[in-house]
Scaffold this motif. Structure first.
Motif, PDB file in Angstrom:
ATOM      1  N   TYR A   1       0.796  -1.201   0.273  1.00 19.80           N
ATOM      2  CA  TYR A   1      -0.066  -0.049  -0.083  1.00 19.80           C
ATOM      3  C   TYR A   1       0.910   1.136  -0.145  1.00 19.80           C
ATOM      4  CZ  TYR A   1      -3.154  -3.644   1.628  1.00 19.80           C
ATOM      5  OH  TYR A   1      -3.768  -5.039   1.633  1.00 19.80           O
ATOM      6  N   GLU A   2       0.296   2.438  -0.517  1.00 17.27           N
ATOM      7  CA  GLU A   2       0.862   3.711  -0.523  1.00 17.27           C
ATOM      8  C   GLU A   2       0.740   4.443   0.864  1.00 17.27           C
ATOM      9  OE1 GLU A   2       2.838   4.815  -2.813  1.00 17.27           O
ATOM     10  OE2 GLU A   2       2.435   2.961  -4.113  1.00 17.27           O
ATOM     11  N   GLY A   3       1.963   5.214   1.194  1.00 14.85           N
ATOM     12  CA  GLY A   3       1.918   5.908   2.514  1.00 14.85           C
ATOM     13  C   GLY A   3       2.518   7.103   2.217  1.00 14.85           C
ATOM     14  N   PHE A   4       2.066   8.229   2.648  1.00 17.50           N
ATOM     15  CA  PHE A   4       2.816   9.550   2.276  1.00 17.50           C
ATOM     16  C   PHE A   4       2.502  10.599   3.418  1.00 17.50           C
ATOM     17  CE2 PHE A   4      -1.282   9.105   0.104  1.00 17.50           C
ATOM     18  CZ  PHE A   4      -1.861  10.113   0.272  1.00 17.50           C
ATOM     19  N   SER A   5       3.034  11.669   2.899  1.00 12.73           N
ATOM     20  CA  SER A   5       2.689  12.993   3.900  1.00 12.73           C
ATOM     21  C   SER A   5       1.790  13.853   3.189  1.00 12.73           C
ATOM     22  CB  SER A   5       3.988  13.791   4.189  1.00 12.73           C
ATOM     23  OG  SER A   5       3.641  15.097   4.708  1.00 12.73           O
ATOM     24  N   ALA A   6       0.678  14.218   4.072  1.00 12.52           N
ATOM     25  CA  ALA A   6      -0.538  14.682   3.343  1.00 12.52           C
ATOM     26  C   ALA A   6      -0.353  16.220   3.754  1.00 12.52           C
ATOM     27  CB  ALA A   6      -1.735  14.086   3.792  1.00 12.52           C
ATOM     28  N   ASN A   7       0.798  16.626   4.181  1.00  7.65           N
ATOM     29  CA  ASN A   7       1.139  18.046   4.691  1.00  7.65           C
ATOM     30  C   ASN A   7       2.269  18.560   4.005  1.00  7.65           C
ATOM     31  OD1 ASN A   7      -0.118  20.037   6.482  1.00  7.65           O
ATOM     32  ND2 ASN A   7       2.176  20.398   7.050  1.00  7.65           N
ATOM     33  N   TYR A   8       2.189  19.765   3.123  1.00  6.49           N
ATOM     34  CA  TYR A   8       3.044  20.230   2.483  1.00  6.49           C
ATOM     35  C   TYR A   8       4.313  20.708   3.480  1.00  6.49           C
ATOM     36  CZ  TYR A   8       5.972  23.169  -0.380  1.00  6.49           C
ATOM     37  OH  TYR A   8       6.904  23.662  -1.380  1.00  6.49           O
ATOM     38  N   SER A   9       5.300  20.107   3.184  1.00  5.99           N
ATOM     39  CA  SER A   9       6.525  20.553   4.108  1.00  5.99           C
ATOM     40  C   SER A   9       8.007  20.853   3.285  1.00  5.99           C
ATOM     41  CB  SER A   9       6.866  19.300   4.761  1.00  5.99           C
ATOM     42  OG  SER A   9       7.097  18.217   4.084  1.00  5.99           O
ATOM     43  N   GLY A  10       7.628  21.486   2.163  1.00  6.18           N
ATOM     44  CA  GLY A  10       8.938  21.882   1.388  1.00  6.18           C
ATOM     45  C   GLY A  10       9.281  21.221   0.262  1.00  6.18           C
ATOM     46  N   ALA A  11      10.445  21.675  -0.282  1.00  8.13           N
ATOM     47  CA  ALA A  11      11.005  21.214  -1.597  1.00  8.13           C
ATOM     48  C   ALA A  11      10.729  19.912  -1.933  1.00  8.13           C
ATOM     49  CB  ALA A  11      12.381  21.676  -1.911  1.00  8.13           C
ATOM     50  N   GLY A  12      11.157  19.011  -0.747  1.00 14.41           N
ATOM     51  CA  GLY A  12      11.094  17.481  -1.150  1.00 14.41           C
ATOM     52  C   GLY A  12       9.776  16.854  -0.671  1.00 14.41           C
ATOM     53  N   PHE A  13       8.630  17.579  -0.655  1.00 16.14           N
ATOM     54  CA  PHE A  13       7.552  16.937  -0.229  1.00 16.14           C
ATOM     55  C   PHE A  13       7.055  15.962  -1.174  1.00 16.14           C
ATOM     56  CE2 PHE A  13       2.928  17.501  -1.093  1.00 16.14           C
ATOM     57  CZ  PHE A  13       2.256  16.882   0.194  1.00 16.14           C
ATOM     58  N   SER A  14       7.084  16.201  -2.394  1.00 18.46           N
ATOM     59  CA  SER A  14       6.483  15.206  -3.352  1.00 18.46           C
ATOM     60  C   SER A  14       7.259  13.986  -3.473  1.00 18.46           C
ATOM     61  CB  SER A  14       6.605  15.728  -4.892  1.00 18.46           C
ATOM     62  OG  SER A  14       8.033  16.130  -5.216  1.00 18.46           O
ATOM     63  N   ASP A  15       8.553  13.925  -2.937  1.00 12.38           N
ATOM     64  CA  ASP A  15       9.020  12.395  -2.652  1.00 12.38           C
ATOM     65  C   ASP A  15       9.029  11.952  -1.373  1.00 12.38           C
ATOM     66  OD1 ASP A  15      10.075  12.404  -5.418  1.00 12.38           O
ATOM     67  OD2 ASP A  15      11.509  13.815  -4.966  1.00 12.38           O
TER      68      ASP A  15
END
Length: 303
Positions: A208-222
């Motif tokens: 399954y996919e896990g990720f950050s759902a809160n923008y936190s800077g330049a590397g957020f998308s990775d």
């Protein structure tokens, strides 16, 4: 789980319009996420009780009282109907009451801090069960998972056994993030110097996919990771692999890991300093720095 077949049927309705979208939120693999999906469906159906009739009546009145309809009753002196007032105010009031009741119950039942009392709809948990503890640390821009009972840790890979309750203790190295695995449970924030808790269980093996759902800077998308739900024997094999292939995670190594980096590959640690998570949470990883809990204790003793 509320009417699982009915819920799955409703999930299929928008597929014609959402063919390219991932429906994991409405068809998850964890009991908590499934209950949250049921809550979304119940709330939507309750609101549609008003929305659908209003839409249909809008078209009906436009057609019924069109200019060239000579059969429509013309009554310019009409100004009140007790029956209409009862429907207009009574139905929304009942819906609001129902939504309030559902919200109150689900808020307590699905509280992320509340220990689980079941594995799924048909399998309750014993009151003295022991959940698997996982300590989660959000870094810039990666995730660190510490297994205190197993003595191992991993970066950007989370593995837990199927049908085993999990208790996540979640914090952040600095920047505020949001820990979210849609198939498992709702999102919960990770904040520096604070700890949040999430109790959940995965019921089906899978990746399954896990990720950050809160923008936190330049590397957020990775800032993403893989979550693997596996049988007990595969989980133990994964722990053994981490112990064989991993390095040592102590304070100096953590300070290196905590430096900002993106698209970090999966890595393992065979040994974790026993007080590391406590030091991360209390902002005292650097040797000689006073921990927040110690600082508070000293302040309280002076008062």
């Amino acid at each position: 789980m509320l009417f699982p077949r009915f819920r799955h049927g409703l999930t299929l309705l928008p597929l014609a319009l959402l063919g390219g979208c991932d429906m994991v939120v409405m068809d998850p693999s964890g009991d908590i996420a499934a209950q949250q999906a049921d809550l979304i469906i119940v709330s939507t159906l309750l609101m549609l009780i008003v929305i659908v009739p209003v839409i249909l009546l809008t078209f009906f009145f436009a057609w019924r009282y069109r200019q060239n309809n000579k059969d429509a009753t013309y009554d310019p002196e009409w100004d009140h109907s007790a029956k209409l007032e009862l429907v207009i105010w009574g139905v929304p009031l009942l819906i609001i009451m129902a939504l309030g009741l559902v919200t109150w119950i689900s808020t307590h039942k699905l509280d992320p801090y509340r220990p689980l009392d079941r594995i799924d709809t048909n399998r309750p948990l014993a009151a003295d069960h022991e959940p698997l503890t996982v300590e989660v640390v959000s870094l810039d821009w990666k995730w660190l998972f510490i297994y205190p009972e197993q003595g191992v840790a991993s970066v950007n890979e989370l593995v837990t056994p199927v049908d085993v309750p999990i208790r996540f203790h979640i914090t952040s190295s600095f920047t505020m993030n949001s820990f979210y695995i849609p198939a498992l449970a709702g999102q919960i924030y990770a904040m520096g110097g604070m700890q949040t808790t999430l109790n959940a269980v995965i019921n089906e093996p899978g990746v399954y996919e896990g990720f950050s759902a809160n923008y936190s800077g330049a590397g957020f998308s990775d800032m993403r990771f893989k979550y693997l739900g596996v049988p007990d024997d595969e989980f133990q094999a994964w722990v053994d692999k981490a112990k064989q292939q991993g390095s040592i995670l102590d304070r100096p190594e953590y300070l290196k890991l905590a430096k900002p980096s993106s698209d970090e590959p999966v890595s393992y640690y065979s040994t974790v300093a026993p007080d590391l998570y406590h030091a991360i949470l209390n902002r005292c990883v650097v040797e000689g720095k006073m921990c927040m809990d110690e600082m508070i204790t000293r302040t309280d003793s002076r008062d």
